[in-house]
Design a protein around this motif. Structure first.
Motif, PDB file in Angstrom:
ATOM      1  N   ASP A 241       0.821  -1.201  -0.093  1.00  0.00           N
ATOM      2  CA  ASP A 241       0.123  -0.085   0.039  1.00  0.00           C
ATOM      3  C   ASP A 241       0.792   1.245   0.320  1.00  0.00           C
ATOM      4  OD1 ASP A 241      -2.148  -1.681  -0.287  1.00  0.00           O
ATOM      5  OD2 ASP A 241      -2.500  -1.387   2.006  1.00  0.00           O
ATOM      6  N   ARG A 242       2.053   1.218   0.358  1.00  0.00           N
ATOM      7  CA  ARG A 242       2.941   2.234   0.432  1.00  0.00           C
ATOM      8  C   ARG A 242       3.477   2.752  -0.737  1.00  0.00           C
ATOM      9  NH1 ARG A 242       7.291   0.643   4.819  1.00  0.00           N
ATOM     10  NH2 ARG A 242       6.969  -1.122   3.395  1.00  0.00           N
ATOM     11  N   GLY A 243       3.736   1.860  -1.772  1.00  0.00           N
ATOM     12  CA  GLY A 243       4.342   1.826  -3.125  1.00  0.00           C
ATOM     13  C   GLY A 243       4.887   0.877  -3.496  1.00  0.00           C
ATOM     14  N   SER A 244       5.851   1.068  -4.496  1.00  0.00           N
ATOM     15  CA  SER A 244       6.490  -0.198  -5.260  1.00  0.00           C
ATOM     16  C   SER A 244       7.919   0.114  -5.042  1.00  0.00           C
ATOM     17  CB  SER A 244       6.069  -0.277  -6.688  1.00  0.00           C
ATOM     18  OG  SER A 244       4.685  -0.531  -6.595  1.00  0.00           O
ATOM     19  N   ARG A 245       8.983  -1.063  -4.853  1.00  0.00           N
ATOM     20  CA  ARG A 245      10.175  -0.768  -4.838  1.00  0.00           C
ATOM     21  C   ARG A 245      10.942  -2.247  -4.685  1.00  0.00           C
ATOM     22  NH1 ARG A 245      11.754   1.179   1.368  1.00  0.00           N
ATOM     23  NH2 ARG A 245      11.369  -0.800   2.401  1.00  0.00           N
ATOM     24  N   PRO A 246      12.260  -2.165  -4.964  1.00  0.00           N
ATOM     25  CA  PRO A 246      12.689  -3.617  -4.785  1.00  0.00           C
ATOM     26  C   PRO A 246      12.754  -3.701  -3.209  1.00  0.00           C
ATOM     27  CG  PRO A 246      14.076  -1.986  -6.069  1.00  0.00           C
ATOM     28  CD  PRO A 246      13.029  -1.353  -5.584  1.00  0.00           C
ATOM     29  N   THR A 247      12.801  -5.414  -2.969  1.00  0.00           N
ATOM     30  CA  THR A 247      12.781  -5.638  -1.810  1.00  0.00           C
ATOM     31  C   THR A 247      13.906  -5.380  -0.824  1.00  0.00           C
ATOM     32  OG1 THR A 247      12.654  -7.624  -0.401  1.00  0.00           O
ATOM     33  CG2 THR A 247      13.513  -7.954  -2.527  1.00  0.00           C
ATOM     34  N   THR A 248      13.816  -5.137   0.399  1.00  0.00           N
ATOM     35  CA  THR A 248      15.029  -5.030   1.251  1.00  0.00           C
ATOM     36  C   THR A 248      15.817  -6.067   1.695  1.00  0.00           C
ATOM     37  OG1 THR A 248      13.451  -5.062   3.138  1.00  0.00           O
ATOM     38  CG2 THR A 248      13.910  -2.922   1.844  1.00  0.00           C
ATOM     39  N   ALA A 249      15.445  -7.268   1.239  1.00  0.00           N
ATOM     40  CA  ALA A 249      16.241  -8.531   1.379  1.00  0.00           C
ATOM     41  C   ALA A 249      17.668  -8.401   0.600  1.00  0.00           C
ATOM     42  CB  ALA A 249      15.398  -9.992   0.989  1.00  0.00           C
ATOM     43  N   PRO A 250      18.476  -9.202   1.110  1.00  0.00           N
ATOM     44  CA  PRO A 250      19.684  -9.171   0.596  1.00  0.00           C
ATOM     45  C   PRO A 250      19.628  -9.093  -0.916  1.00  0.00           C
ATOM     46  CG  PRO A 250      19.947 -10.865   2.276  1.00  0.00           C
ATOM     47  CD  PRO A 250      18.184 -10.193   2.160  1.00  0.00           C
ATOM     48  N   VAL A 251      20.673  -8.537  -1.550  1.00  0.00           N
ATOM     49  CA  VAL A 251      20.628  -8.430  -3.207  1.00  0.00           C
ATOM     50  C   VAL A 251      20.958 -10.043  -3.563  1.00  0.00           C
ATOM     51  CG1 VAL A 251      21.950  -7.500  -5.073  1.00  0.00           C
ATOM     52  CG2 VAL A 251      21.593  -5.966  -2.924  1.00  0.00           C
ATOM     53  N   GLY A 252      20.310 -10.194  -5.060  1.00  0.00           N
ATOM     54  CA  GLY A 252      20.200 -11.677  -5.517  1.00  0.00           C
ATOM     55  C   GLY A 252      21.615 -11.828  -6.167  1.00  0.00           C
ATOM     56  N   HIS A 253      22.861 -11.683  -5.758  1.00  0.00           N
ATOM     57  CA  HIS A 253      24.006 -11.876  -6.557  1.00  0.00           C
ATOM     58  C   HIS A 253      24.050 -13.677  -6.421  1.00  0.00           C
ATOM     59  CE1 HIS A 253      28.176 -12.311  -7.185  1.00  0.00           C
ATOM     60  NE2 HIS A 253      28.131 -13.063  -6.415  1.00  0.00           N
ATOM     61  N   THR A 254      24.383 -14.274  -7.570  1.00  0.00           N
ATOM     62  CA  THR A 254      24.767 -15.640  -7.356  1.00  0.00           C
ATOM     63  C   THR A 254      25.957 -15.791  -7.813  1.00  0.00           C
ATOM     64  OG1 THR A 254      23.528 -15.966  -9.589  1.00  0.00           O
ATOM     65  CG2 THR A 254      22.481 -16.567  -7.429  1.00  0.00           C
TER      66      THR A 254
END
Length: 263
Positions: A241-254
């Protein structure tokens, strides 16, 4: 019944055919079970008995009356259901390998560093014939079982040993693509011009910058063209509801993926 036929192609396959049937997924909410046609699965909602002629799209009830949906085992499911002997390459990185090299039906692939075997299995499901090397004998046995589970045992030749010791026994110019996920990848890149067909590709996956740098350097030294290295990374999006953004979870580097072509 409706949907894609899961049963063995032969109507009278008999006992041998029954033992070779590819399992199906039985799904209800967050519950997911992998069961062979003709098999049985106990759950907290009751016992599921799977018919030998089961098809994707069917609905199966437990003996207590709870329904599960039948799904055909697809490529991404292998990542979750293969027995693991290490961290397998994630589906998004496998997609990059397939997209960058154009692996398709009729191609022959030399793979080193089998591990769990997810990469080899998905390349085979894309239509390729795969020869893959695994140094650990126990890991190789698990990979063979995984190939059977994925329905690609006939298309994937899992060999036990170090591919660098077998180079002289491999036929020159006999592979369309080489996929390498091993610490000694630079040593195999040296042989890429001899083992690959003209226009063939080598794809090297590594979790470390140092080995990636060595792979890129070796590829250029042996005359491979279009040498490109990219970090594989994705960010999941979060919508609320606040808006859209990338998740604050760790960056998805593999890891790092290097692609080069034999000219």
């Amino acid at each position: 019944m409706s949907g894609d036929d899961i049963e063995d192609d032969s109507e009278d396959a008999g006992t041998e055919g029954e033992s070779n049937r590819v399992p199906v997924l039985l799904v209800r909410g967050d519950r997911e079970y992998l069961v062979e046609p003709g098999g049985e699965q106990g759950t907290d909602l009751g016992v599921l008995e799977v018919p030998t002629d089961v098809q994707s799209g069917d609905t199966i009830e437990t003996h207590l009356g709870d329904e599960f949906q039948v799904r055909r085992l697809r490529g991404p499911d292998l990542f979750h259901h293969f027995e693991r002997t290490g961290a397998p390459m994630v589906p998004r990185d496998i997609g990059l390998v397939i997209g960058e090299t154009g692996i398709a039906g009729g191609d022959r692939v030399l793979d080193a560093g089998t591990g769990t075997g997810v990469l080899a299995a998905l390349l085979a499901r894309a239509g390729a014939e795969v020869v893959t090397y695994e140094q650990d004998a126990e890991f190789a046995d698990v990979a063979r079982e995984n190939m059977a589970l994925g329905g690609v045992a006939d298309a994937v030749d899992v060999r036990t040993g170090d591919v660098t010791d077998e180079v002289d026994a491999l036929e020159p110019s006999s592979f369309d693509v080489m996929t390498l996920d091993t610490a000694d990848a630079p040593a195999m890149v040296e042989h890429a011009p001899d083992l690959l067909v003209d226009g063939g590709f080598v794809a090297v996956y590594s979790p470390f910058i140092e080995s990636t740098r060595e792979v890129a350097r070796t590829a250029r030294e042996v005359g491979l063209a279009n040498v490109t290295t990219r970090e594989t990374i994705q960010r999941e999006m979060q919508f609320d509801d606040r808006g859209s953004r990338p998740t604050t979870a760790p960056v998805g580097h593999t890891g790092y993926l290097t692609i080069a072509r034999n000219e």
